[in-house]
Design a protein around this motif. Structure first.
Motif, short mmCIF file in Angstrom:
data_model
loop_
_atom_site.label_atom_id
_atom_site.label_comp_id
_atom_site.label_asym_id
_atom_site.label_seq_id
_atom_site.Cartn_x
_atom_site.Cartn_y
_atom_site.Cartn_z
N ALA A 162 0.84 -1.21 0.00
CA ALA A 162 0.00 0.00 0.00
C ALA A 162 0.87 1.26 0.00
CB ALA A 162 -0.93 -0.01 1.22
N ALA A 163 1.94 1.23 0.79
CA ALA A 163 2.81 2.41 0.86
C ALA A 163 3.52 2.65 -0.48
CB ALA A 163 3.84 2.23 1.97
N ASN A 164 3.89 1.56 -1.14
CA ASN A 164 4.67 1.71 -2.38
C ASN A 164 3.81 2.03 -3.60
OD1 ASN A 164 7.09 1.19 -1.11
ND2 ASN A 164 6.95 -1.02 -1.41
N PHE A 165 2.58 1.53 -3.61
CA PHE A 165 1.83 1.59 -4.88
C PHE A 165 0.48 2.30 -4.83
CE2 PHE A 165 4.29 -2.47 -4.98
CZ PHE A 165 5.24 -2.07 -5.92
N SER A 166 -0.09 2.53 -3.66
CA SER A 166 -1.49 2.99 -3.63
C SER A 166 -1.65 4.45 -4.02
CB SER A 166 -2.09 2.78 -2.23
OG SER A 166 -1.52 3.70 -1.31
N GLY A 167 -0.63 5.27 -3.76
CA GLY A 167 -0.77 6.71 -3.99
C GLY A 167 -1.31 7.44 -2.78
N ALA A 168 -1.63 6.71 -1.69
CA ALA A 168 -2.10 7.37 -0.46
C ALA A 168 -0.92 8.10 0.19
CB ALA A 168 -2.67 6.34 0.50
N ASP A 169 -1.22 9.17 0.91
CA ASP A 169 -0.16 9.92 1.58
C ASP A 169 0.21 9.29 2.91
OD1 ASP A 169 0.00 12.35 -0.27
OD2 ASP A 169 -2.15 12.15 0.13
N TYR A 170 -0.76 8.65 3.55
CA TYR A 170 -0.50 8.03 4.85
C TYR A 170 -1.18 6.67 4.87
CZ TYR A 170 0.35 12.93 5.94
OH TYR A 170 0.82 14.21 5.92
N ILE A 171 -0.49 5.68 5.44
CA ILE A 171 -1.08 4.34 5.60
C ILE A 171 -1.18 4.07 7.09
CG2 ILE A 171 -0.84 1.88 5.05
CD1 ILE A 171 -0.79 3.56 2.53
N LEU A 172 -2.34 3.64 7.55
CA LEU A 172 -2.50 3.31 8.97
C LEU A 172 -2.95 1.87 9.11
CD1 LEU A 172 -4.30 6.31 10.72
CD2 LEU A 172 -1.89 5.68 10.81
N LYS A 173 -2.19 1.09 9.89
CA LYS A 173 -2.64 -0.27 10.22
C LYS A 173 -3.70 -0.17 11.30
CE LYS A 173 1.92 -2.38 9.84
NZ LYS A 173 2.73 -3.48 10.33
N ASN A 174 -4.47 -1.25 11.48
CA ASN A 174 -5.47 -1.26 12.56
C ASN A 174 -4.84 -0.90 13.90
OD1 ASN A 174 -7.32 -2.08 10.75
ND2 ASN A 174 -7.88 -3.98 11.79
N SER A 175 -3.65 -1.48 14.17
CA SER A 175 -3.00 -1.27 15.46
C SER A 175 -2.51 0.17 15.63
CB SER A 175 -1.82 -2.23 15.61
OG SER A 175 -0.91 -2.00 14.55
N GLN A 176 -2.51 0.94 14.54
CA GLN A 176 -2.02 2.32 14.62
C GLN A 176 -3.16 3.33 14.60
OE1 GLN A 176 0.20 1.96 10.98
NE2 GLN A 176 2.15 1.89 12.08
#
Ligand code: SF4
Length: 460
Positions: A162-176
């Protein structure tokens, strides 16, 4: 004097499904509806697009499509459009579709809402990421400067992808999830004290407000969680990665929530998303169902996430029937005792037979009880699958085939990568259960068809 606009507006999105098949078996993005309710309580303005909303009338007005087929129990088919298959799936002889509202409808919705200050996107199955990526691309087309935060199951299980390919600025896991608050504090002008959210709201189920179901114009059913996590650690399951500990809501509060939605929206179908609904039954499901009985609400319950058979005692079965459990799915997976042991010991044949007997004895019609069988597990032979089908049928109920889907982070994952001869990192498209008959070393298309025929020909 012109006052500058306060930056406080969030757009929350549940993206499309891209897949070979999809069906609305009571599927709603419950996690993001909780997030919406929590953030709205803290003064954020919330807009919401659910690309998978079958009842969204703009879908029909804009495109002239007719509403898709709907069943009495609230389940039904999604609108779909055929799309080009990703290169790596080209050899799979099935159509690949985008399920949900049309792109034109989505783009119209984006433009109807005021410009968001932050976009929050959820994600579900890892192999549905093309829908997530498409939503992000369209958001970036209309609002190139708007920060996009991606969370949910795909973001949790495939964070690097997700961090490498999605284009989102921030990725949050459930635990985060507690990091969402400081992140939004940095990206918006919300001056409310958000610390209690940080300390409480994403950690304690009993502190959650009710999910923001009001964001839908129409609803056929409402989904619930009464607990998070699971006591078991099945080798093929990611439950412990998504929720590391098992916790329960107060059963009286859950019953109150159900009565609230019945009263406010007239909803009479409720769907449990729990992984461990029947665990700790003396303190959980039994007091909960006793409350429901007292309230006399005339509602039905559905359990598409399988129930643990070992907890279906006769008193539990009796209460379930009295309280309107409409269809029961049991987590059996296999009758092969060696495989049961190797995959986590959640079930054995004796407890399965006992559970089915208890349900039938209390008056559940056999056609309303189904047992999931998980096919395509390592070391599961065709003969073992056929034996499992026979055991389910001999107990007088119908098997329901679930194709094994490899999930990164599970105990079984490494074995699967080795046996499938994959090289890591594996494209999450390959997690898709629909691919199992085409690429599994354990079962092929002909064998899969043979298994399906046995079940189709079975009459109760
Ligand atoms: S019992 Fe069900 S939810 Fe729990 S670990 Fe096993 S498969 Fe997952």
């Amino acid at each position: 004097m012109n006052k500058s606009r306060k930056k406080n507006r969030l757009l929350l999105i549940n993206p499309w499904i891209y897949d070979f098949t999809a069906y609305d078996f009571w599927s709603k993005p419950l996690g993001i509806l909780y997030v919406a309710a929590i953030l709205r309580k803290k003064g954020f303005d919330i807009d919401f697009i659910d690309c998978m909303d079958r009842l969204d009338t703009s879908l029909f007005k804009k495109t002239g499509n007719i509403p898709t087929k709907k069943n009495k129990d609230g389940s039904g088919s999604f609108h779909k459009e055929k799309v080009t298959k990703p290169e790596s799936l080209k050899h799979i002889p099935r159509n690949y579709c985008r399920y949900g509202i049309g792109e034109a409808v989505f783009e119209e919705k984006i433009q109807q809402f005021p410009k968001p200050d932050v976009v929050l996107i959820t994600s579900i199955m890892t192999y549905w990421y093309p829908g997530v990526f498409r939503v992000i691309a369209l958001i970036k087309k209309y609002y190139p400067d708007c920060p996009v935060i991606l969370g949910g199951i795909y973001a949790t299980l495939c964070t690097d992808h997700a961090a490498n390919f999605s284009g989102a600025d921030y990725i949050l896991k459930n635990s985060q999830l507690n990091q969402l608050i400081p992140l939004l504090q940095g990206l918006t002008d919300n001056s409310n004290n958000l610390n209690d959210l940080k300390n409480n709201h994403f950690h304690n189920l009993n502190c959650f407000p009710y999910p923001a179901w009001d964001l839908y114009n129409a609803l056929d059913y409402i989904c619930l969680i009464t607990s998070r996590g699971c006591t078991f650690r099945c080798t093929y399951c990611a439950s412990h990665i998504l929720n590391s500990k098992l916790e329960f809501r107060n059963p009286e509060q859950v019953a109150e929530e159900i009565a609230y939605w019945k009263e406010l929206k007239g909803i009479d179908k409720f769907v449990f998303y729990d992984d461990a609904l029947l665990v700790n039954s003396e303190n959980h499901i039994i007091p909960f169902l006793n409350e429901i009985k007292k309230k006399n609400l005339n509602i039905n319950f559905y359990t598409p996430n399988a129930l643990h058979v070992r907890y279906i005692t006769q008193p539990v079965a009796k209460l379930m029937l009295e309280c309107g459990f409409e269809k029961i799915w049991l987590g059996f997976e296999t009758a092969d005792s060696e495989l049961q042991r190797k995959t986590g010991n959640k079930v054995n044949n004796a407890s399965f037979t006992k559970a089915v007997k208890n349900l039938l004895k209390e008056g559940f019609p056999p056609e309303k009880i189904r047992a999931y069988l998980l096919i395509g597990l390592p070391d599961e032979s065709l003969q073992s699958i056929i034996e499992s089908i026979k055991v389910v049928m001999d107990n007088g109920i119908k098997p329901y085939l679930a194709k094994y889907s490899p999930i990164p982070g599970t105990k079984m994952w490494k074995e699967i990568v080795r046996e499938y001869k994959w090289k890591e990192p594996v494209d999450p498209l390959w997690h898709n259960d629909a691919l199992m008959p085409y690429c599994s070393p354990y079962i092929n298309v002909e064998q899969y068809q043979q298994i399906k025929m046995i079940i189709q020909n079975f009459k109760l």
